[in-house]
Design an enzyme around this catalytic site. Structure first.
Site, PDB file in Angstrom:
ATOM      1  N   HIS A  27      28.770 -51.202 -17.240  1.00 33.37           N
ATOM      2  CA  HIS A  27      28.955 -50.799 -18.646  1.00 33.37           C
ATOM      3  C   HIS A  27      30.016 -51.744 -19.222  1.00 33.37           C
ATOM      4  O   HIS A  27      31.148 -51.358 -19.481  1.00 33.37           O
ATOM      5  CB  HIS A  27      29.424 -49.341 -18.684  1.00 33.37           C
ATOM      6  CG  HIS A  27      29.325 -48.669 -20.023  1.00 33.37           C
ATOM      7  ND1 HIS A  27      29.083 -49.342 -21.203  1.00 33.37           N
ATOM      8  CD2 HIS A  27      29.450 -47.356 -20.357  1.00 33.37           C
ATOM      9  CE1 HIS A  27      29.067 -48.470 -22.200  1.00 33.37           C
ATOM     10  NE2 HIS A  27      29.273 -47.259 -21.711  1.00 33.37           N
TER      11      HIS A  27
ATOM     12  N   LYS B 267       4.069 -43.909 -24.627  1.00 33.41           N
ATOM     13  CA  LYS B 267       2.630 -44.233 -24.530  1.00 33.41           C
ATOM     14  C   LYS B 267       2.369 -45.211 -23.394  1.00 33.41           C
ATOM     15  O   LYS B 267       1.258 -45.705 -23.236  1.00 33.41           O
ATOM     16  CB  LYS B 267       2.159 -44.863 -25.844  1.00 33.41           C
ATOM     17  CG  LYS B 267       2.342 -43.982 -27.057  1.00 33.41           C
ATOM     18  CD  LYS B 267       1.926 -44.757 -28.305  1.00 33.41           C
ATOM     19  CE  LYS B 267       2.625 -44.226 -29.527  1.00 33.41           C
ATOM     20  NZ  LYS B 267       2.576 -45.177 -30.637  1.00 33.41           N
TER      21      LYS B 267
HETATM   22  N1   CP Z   1      31.780 -43.804 -22.654  1.00 29.93           N
HETATM   23  C1   CP Z   1      30.461 -43.669 -22.956  1.00 29.93           C
HETATM   24  O1   CP Z   1      29.618 -44.484 -22.554  1.00 29.93           O
HETATM   25  O2   CP Z   1      30.181 -42.583 -23.728  1.00 29.93           O
HETATM   26  P1   CP Z   1      28.737 -42.245 -24.309  1.00 29.93           P
HETATM   27  O3   CP Z   1      27.840 -41.923 -23.118  1.00 29.93           O
HETATM   28  O4   CP Z   1      28.925 -41.071 -25.211  1.00 29.93           O
HETATM   29  O5   CP Z   1      28.230 -43.457 -25.016  1.00 29.93           O
END
Ligand code: CP
Length: 301
Positions: free
Chosen positions: A129, A80
């Site tokens: 990450h 939205k």
């Molecule tokens: N390794 C990893 O980030 O996998 P997903 O994208 O499934 O979370």
């Protein structure tokens, strides 16, 4: 920023990395507890995930906490027109900790600046990450007995692969020798090369994928990140550039372990799965213990 957030792997010092790995080993021995009793964790996944989301949810459940959130931005008020700022401010009213995956690089840093509770970055675009890195380090330490002085080979999409970027920075504390195997289009970004040059990290770049892996302690395979390509034709050119097959492993070191953050598409042939050097499914399990340790640190437990 809440200083207990984990946005980039360099939010942790070397000592903190080792402390979290030691805690992960404790969680592996005793995964079930009630240390999150009374705590609510928000799990905001603006991008798809299997392992990261489910291992976080498993970690929280095993620690006795509760989870709220969404698994798909299309089911949230983002559709939205709600801004990330407003979403995070709202959700930080509801919970003690926010785990967030988002497609935009820098979104986790931004969220940590507007949130009243710690943010754990579960992946921001092609950037970082860090929780994957902690489970990767845990897997390396478990299989090699050390993090120091290892030959680390990274293969595939080193440009868009955020797990590569975070892992490279974390391993820089441990005197690694890196070998990067990638086509020119997917080579490691210049900023990381400058980082390695400035920190006297040894590295070589290659485009050939073959007997060179015989010197590896860790072979870190990656998927070509289709979702990050602006031009689908560019993806088609490189999508199958390197495929690891079982017969390529016959002269590799006994201690070699093959890691992959998963999901795999076809960069590791199925015949590798039965090889004792294949470690990627155990690696994914290690994600539960590493994430339990990261949550405990973020909440000072
Ligand atoms: N390794 C990893 O980030 O996998 P997903 O994208 O499934 O979370």
């Amino acid at each position: 920023m809440d200083n207990r957030s984990l946005v980039s792997i360099d939010d942790y010092t070397k000592e903190e990395i080792l402390e979290v790995l030691a805690k992960a080993a404790e969680f592996e021995k005793n995964p079930n507890s009630n240390i999150l009793e009374g705590k609510v964790v928000s799990s905001l996944f603006f991008e798809p995930s299997t392992r990261t989301r489910l291992s976080f949810e498993t970690a929280i459940s095993r620690m006795g906490g509760r989870i709220v959130g969404f698994t798909d931005a299309s089911s949230s008020s983002t559709t939205k027109g709600e801004t990330l700022n407003d979403t995070i401010k709202m959700v930080s009213n509801y919970s003690d900790l926010i785990v967030m995956r988002h497609p935009i690089e820098g979104s986790a840093r931004y969220a940590s600046e507007v949130s009243d509770v710690p943010i754990i970055n579960a992946g921001d675009g092609a950037n970082q990450h860090p929780t994957q890195t902690m489970l990767d380090l845990y897997s390396i330490q478990k299989t090699q007995g050390t993090l120091e002085n290892l030959n680390i080979f990274m293969v595939g999409d080193l440009k868009y692969g955020r797990t590569v970027h975070s892992l490279l920075m974390a391993l820089s504390h441990f005197n690694p020798t890196f070998h990067f195997i990638a086509p020119k289009e997917l080579e490691i970004p210049r900023g990381y090369k400058i980082f390695m040059d400035n920190n006297n990290i040894k590295y070589q770049e290659h485009t050939e994928f073959g007997s060179i892996i015989n010197d590896a302690d860790i072979l870190y395979m990656t998927r070509v990140q289709r979702e990050r390509f602006a031009d689908p034709l560019e993806y088609e050119k490189v999508k199958n550039v390197y495929i690891l097959k079982n017969d390529m492993l016959k002269d590799t070191r006994d201690n070699l372990r093959i890691l992959h953050p998963l999901p795999r598409v076809n960069e590791i042939a199925m015949d590798v799965d039965a090889n004792p050097k294949a470690y990627y499914f155990e690696q994914a399990l290690n994600g539960v213990f590493a994430r339990q340790a990261i949550i405990a640190k973020a909440l000072d437990l």
